[in-house]
Motif scaffolding. Structure first.
Motif, PDB file in Angstrom:
ATOM      1  N   ALA A 143       0.830  -1.210   0.000  1.00  0.00           N
ATOM      2  CA  ALA A 143       0.000   0.000   0.000  1.00  0.00           C
ATOM      3  C   ALA A 143       0.863   1.259   0.000  1.00  0.00           C
ATOM      4  CB  ALA A 143      -0.930  -0.015   1.207  1.00  0.00           C
ATOM      5  N   VAL A 144       1.936   1.243   0.782  1.00  0.00           N
ATOM      6  CA  VAL A 144       2.839   2.396   0.797  1.00  0.00           C
ATOM      7  C   VAL A 144       3.454   2.582  -0.585  1.00  0.00           C
ATOM      8  CG1 VAL A 144       4.991   3.299   1.759  1.00  0.00           C
ATOM      9  CG2 VAL A 144       3.297   2.263   3.272  1.00  0.00           C
ATOM     10  N   TRP A 145       3.907   1.499  -1.196  1.00  0.00           N
ATOM     11  CA  TRP A 145       4.502   1.560  -2.530  1.00  0.00           C
ATOM     12  C   TRP A 145       3.470   2.035  -3.548  1.00  0.00           C
ATOM     13  CZ3 TRP A 145       6.311  -3.247  -5.750  1.00  0.00           C
ATOM     14  CH2 TRP A 145       7.093  -2.815  -6.838  1.00  0.00           C
ATOM     15  N   ALA A 146       2.255   1.497  -3.455  1.00  0.00           N
ATOM     16  CA  ALA A 146       1.199   1.881  -4.398  1.00  0.00           C
ATOM     17  C   ALA A 146       0.819   3.348  -4.243  1.00  0.00           C
ATOM     18  CB  ALA A 146      -0.021   0.992  -4.201  1.00  0.00           C
ATOM     19  N   SER A 147       0.928   3.885  -3.034  1.00  0.00           N
ATOM     20  CA  SER A 147       0.589   5.295  -2.830  1.00  0.00           C
ATOM     21  C   SER A 147       1.598   6.220  -3.506  1.00  0.00           C
ATOM     22  CB  SER A 147       0.504   5.610  -1.340  1.00  0.00           C
ATOM     23  OG  SER A 147       1.796   5.622  -0.762  1.00  0.00           O
ATOM     24  N   ARG A 148       2.758   5.705  -3.865  1.00  0.00           N
ATOM     25  CA  ARG A 148       3.804   6.507  -4.483  1.00  0.00           C
ATOM     26  C   ARG A 148       3.980   6.223  -5.980  1.00  0.00           C
ATOM     27  NH1 ARG A 148       5.171   5.824   0.721  1.00  0.00           N
ATOM     28  NH2 ARG A 148       6.216   7.514   1.797  1.00  0.00           N
ATOM     29  N   SER A 149       3.291   5.211  -6.479  1.00  0.00           N
ATOM     30  CA  SER A 149       3.478   4.820  -7.878  1.00  0.00           C
ATOM     31  C   SER A 149       2.136   4.432  -8.493  1.00  0.00           C
ATOM     32  CB  SER A 149       4.455   3.640  -7.948  1.00  0.00           C
ATOM     33  OG  SER A 149       4.476   3.091  -9.232  1.00  0.00           O
ATOM     34  N   GLU A 150       1.728   5.180  -9.508  1.00  0.00           N
ATOM     35  CA  GLU A 150       0.460   4.913 -10.177  1.00  0.00           C
ATOM     36  C   GLU A 150       0.413   3.534 -10.837  1.00  0.00           C
ATOM     37  OE1 GLU A 150      -3.399   5.502 -11.228  1.00  0.00           O
ATOM     38  OE2 GLU A 150      -2.203   6.847  -9.998  1.00  0.00           O
ATOM     39  N   PRO A 151       1.482   3.093 -11.542  1.00  0.00           N
ATOM     40  CA  PRO A 151       1.429   1.744 -12.128  1.00  0.00           C
ATOM     41  C   PRO A 151       1.297   0.645 -11.071  1.00  0.00           C
ATOM     42  CG  PRO A 151       3.209   3.012 -13.122  1.00  0.00           C
ATOM     43  CD  PRO A 151       2.670   3.819 -11.982  1.00  0.00           C
ATOM     44  N   VAL A 152       1.988   0.802  -9.951  1.00  0.00           N
ATOM     45  CA  VAL A 152       1.893  -0.193  -8.881  1.00  0.00           C
ATOM     46  C   VAL A 152       0.479  -0.178  -8.294  1.00  0.00           C
ATOM     47  CG1 VAL A 152       2.737  -0.852  -6.590  1.00  0.00           C
ATOM     48  CG2 VAL A 152       4.350  -0.113  -8.357  1.00  0.00           C
ATOM     49  N   ALA A 153      -0.092   1.014  -8.156  1.00  0.00           N
ATOM     50  CA  ALA A 153      -1.456   1.119  -7.626  1.00  0.00           C
ATOM     51  C   ALA A 153      -2.451   0.406  -8.535  1.00  0.00           C
ATOM     52  CB  ALA A 153      -1.839   2.590  -7.462  1.00  0.00           C
ATOM     53  N   ARG A 154      -2.324   0.612  -9.845  1.00  0.00           N
ATOM     54  CA  ARG A 154      -3.229  -0.047 -10.787  1.00  0.00           C
ATOM     55  C   ARG A 154      -3.061  -1.561 -10.762  1.00  0.00           C
ATOM     56  NH1 ARG A 154      -1.705   2.429 -15.838  1.00  0.00           N
ATOM     57  NH2 ARG A 154      -0.719   4.040 -14.653  1.00  0.00           N
ATOM     58  N   ALA A 155      -1.804  -2.010 -10.764  1.00  0.00           N
ATOM     59  CA  ALA A 155      -1.544  -3.461 -10.755  1.00  0.00           C
ATOM     60  C   ALA A 155      -2.032  -4.098  -9.455  1.00  0.00           C
ATOM     61  CB  ALA A 155      -0.047  -3.717 -10.931  1.00  0.00           C
ATOM     62  N   THR A 156      -1.810  -3.422  -8.342  1.00  0.00           N
ATOM     63  CA  THR A 156      -2.238  -3.944  -7.040  1.00  0.00           C
ATOM     64  C   THR A 156      -3.755  -4.039  -6.964  1.00  0.00           C
ATOM     65  OG1 THR A 156      -0.291  -2.966  -6.002  1.00  0.00           O
ATOM     66  CG2 THR A 156      -2.087  -3.579  -4.548  1.00  0.00           C
ATOM     67  N   LEU A 157      -4.438  -2.993  -7.391  1.00  0.00           N
ATOM     68  CA  LEU A 157      -5.901  -3.005  -7.362  1.00  0.00           C
ATOM     69  C   LEU A 157      -6.453  -4.068  -8.307  1.00  0.00           C
ATOM     70  CD1 LEU A 157      -8.442  -1.774  -6.197  1.00  0.00           C
ATOM     71  CD2 LEU A 157      -8.373  -0.073  -8.013  1.00  0.00           C
ATOM     72  N   SER A 177      -8.640  -7.247  -7.094  1.00  0.00           N
ATOM     73  CA  SER A 177      -9.955  -7.507  -7.684  1.00  0.00           C
ATOM     74  C   SER A 177     -10.040  -8.924  -8.232  1.00  0.00           C
ATOM     75  CB  SER A 177     -10.246  -6.502  -8.803  1.00  0.00           C
ATOM     76  OG  SER A 177     -10.263  -5.200  -8.286  1.00  0.00           O
ATOM     77  N   LEU A 178      -8.962  -9.375  -8.860  1.00  0.00           N
ATOM     78  CA  LEU A 178      -8.924 -10.734  -9.400  1.00  0.00           C
ATOM     79  C   LEU A 178      -9.053 -11.764  -8.281  1.00  0.00           C
ATOM     80  CD1 LEU A 178      -8.404 -12.643 -11.840  1.00  0.00           C
ATOM     81  CD2 LEU A 178      -5.989 -12.512 -11.249  1.00  0.00           C
ATOM     82  N   VAL A 179      -8.311 -11.568  -7.208  1.00  0.00           N
ATOM     83  CA  VAL A 179      -8.345 -12.510  -6.090  1.00  0.00           C
ATOM     84  C   VAL A 179      -9.736 -12.559  -5.465  1.00  0.00           C
ATOM     85  CG1 VAL A 179      -7.460 -12.913  -3.747  1.00  0.00           C
ATOM     86  CG2 VAL A 179      -5.880 -12.394  -5.600  1.00  0.00           C
ATOM     87  N   GLN A 180     -10.427 -11.419  -5.416  1.00  0.00           N
ATOM     88  CA  GLN A 180     -11.770 -11.386  -4.828  1.00  0.00           C
ATOM     89  C   GLN A 180     -12.784 -12.183  -5.641  1.00  0.00           C
ATOM     90  OE1 GLN A 180     -13.009  -9.999  -1.907  1.00  0.00           O
ATOM     91  NE2 GLN A 180     -10.844  -9.830  -1.408  1.00  0.00           N
ATOM     92  N   THR A 181     -12.513 -12.406  -6.926  1.00  0.00           N
ATOM     93  CA  THR A 181     -13.468 -13.154  -7.748  1.00  0.00           C
ATOM     94  C   THR A 181     -13.303 -14.662  -7.609  1.00  0.00           C
ATOM     95  OG1 THR A 181     -12.034 -13.172  -9.703  1.00  0.00           O
ATOM     96  CG2 THR A 181     -13.550 -11.312  -9.463  1.00  0.00           C
TER      97      THR A 181
END
Length: 191
Positions: A37-51, A55-59
Motif C-alpha cells: 500500500a505504501v509503494w502503491a501510494s507513491r506509484s500509479e502503475p503499482v497502484a493499478r496493478a495492485t488493485l 480484484s482478481l483474487v476477490q473473484t
C-alpha cells in the motif's frame, strides 16, 4: 438451550486453533499489504496493478484459494517455522504511521472480521477450526453443533472487532493507554 451451552464450552481447542489460524492469516496479510500500500501510494502503475490483482483474487471462491495456497502456506511454515520473518523496512513504514494509522486499523478491523468468518472454511482442508462443529453438524444434521460453531465464530469476530476498535480509537485520539491496552488484550487473546 443447555445443549448449546454445553457444546460451546467444549469448543476450547477449536477456538484456540481458530484464533491462531486467523491471527496468522491477518499477520501475513498485514505484512504483505502494508508495504504494498505504501509503494502503491507513491506509484500509479503499482497502484493499478495492485488493485487489479486484488480484484482478481476477490473473484476466486474462498475454497479454491484455500486449495491453491495451502501448499504455499506449508512451504512457508517449513521455511520460517511458527514465527514470521523480521521486516527490515519497518522504520520507513512507521514514518507515515501517525496520519494513516486510524485508517489502516479500520481496514485491519474489516479484514479481521472477514478472516475469522472465512477461517471456518479451513476445516475443508483439514485445519482444525470452529468450522469443525459447523461442518460436522451439517453432515449429521446436528443443529446444536452448527449453532454452537456459528455462535463461537461470530462471538470471536465481535470480540476481535471490539479490541481492534479500541486500538483504532487510541490511534485516532492519540491516547497511548487505549492503544496499548487494546494491543495487549489482542496479544493475550492470541497467546
Amino acid at each position: 438451550m443447555s445443549a448449546i451451552w454445553t457444546t460451546l464450552l467444549g469448543l476450547g481447542d477449536k477456538l484456540a486453533a481458530h484464533v491462531l489460524l486467523s491471527a496468522a492469516a491477518i499477520a501475513l496479510g498485514i505484512a504483505v499489504a502494508l508495504p504494498l500500500a505504501v509503494w502503491a501510494s507513491r506509484s500509479e502503475p503499482v497502484a493499478r496493478a495492485t488493485l487489479g490483482f486484488a480484484s482478481l483474487v476477490q473473484t476466486i471462491p474462498a475454497l479454491a484459494l484455500l486449495a491453491l495456497f495451502f501448499p504455499i502456506l506449508l512451504s512457508l511454515r517449513a521455511v520460517f517455522g511458527e514465527g514470521l520473518p523480521t521486516l527490515g523496512f519497518l522504520p520507513a513504514l512507521l514514518a507515515e504511521a501517525p496520519l494513516t494509522a486510524p485508517y489502516i486499523m479500520a481496514g485491519i478491523r474489516t479484514a479481521a472480521v472477514w478472516t475469522i468468518g472465512a477461517a471456518t472454511l479451513a476445516t475443508t482442508i483439514g485445519q482444525p477450526s470452529l468450522g469443525d462443529p459447523i461442518f460436522a453438524g451439517l453432515q449429521t444434521q446436528n443443529w446444536v453443533l452448527v449453532l454452537a460453531g456459528c455462535i463461537a465464530s461470530a462471538g470471536l469476530a465481535l470480540v476481535a472487532d471490539a479490541l481492534l476498535g479500541l486500538i483504532e480509537k487510541g490511534l485516532a485520539t492519540r491516547r497511548r493507554m487505549l492503544t496499548f491496552g487494546g494491543l495487549a488484550a489482542v496479544l493475550l487473546g492470541i497467546l
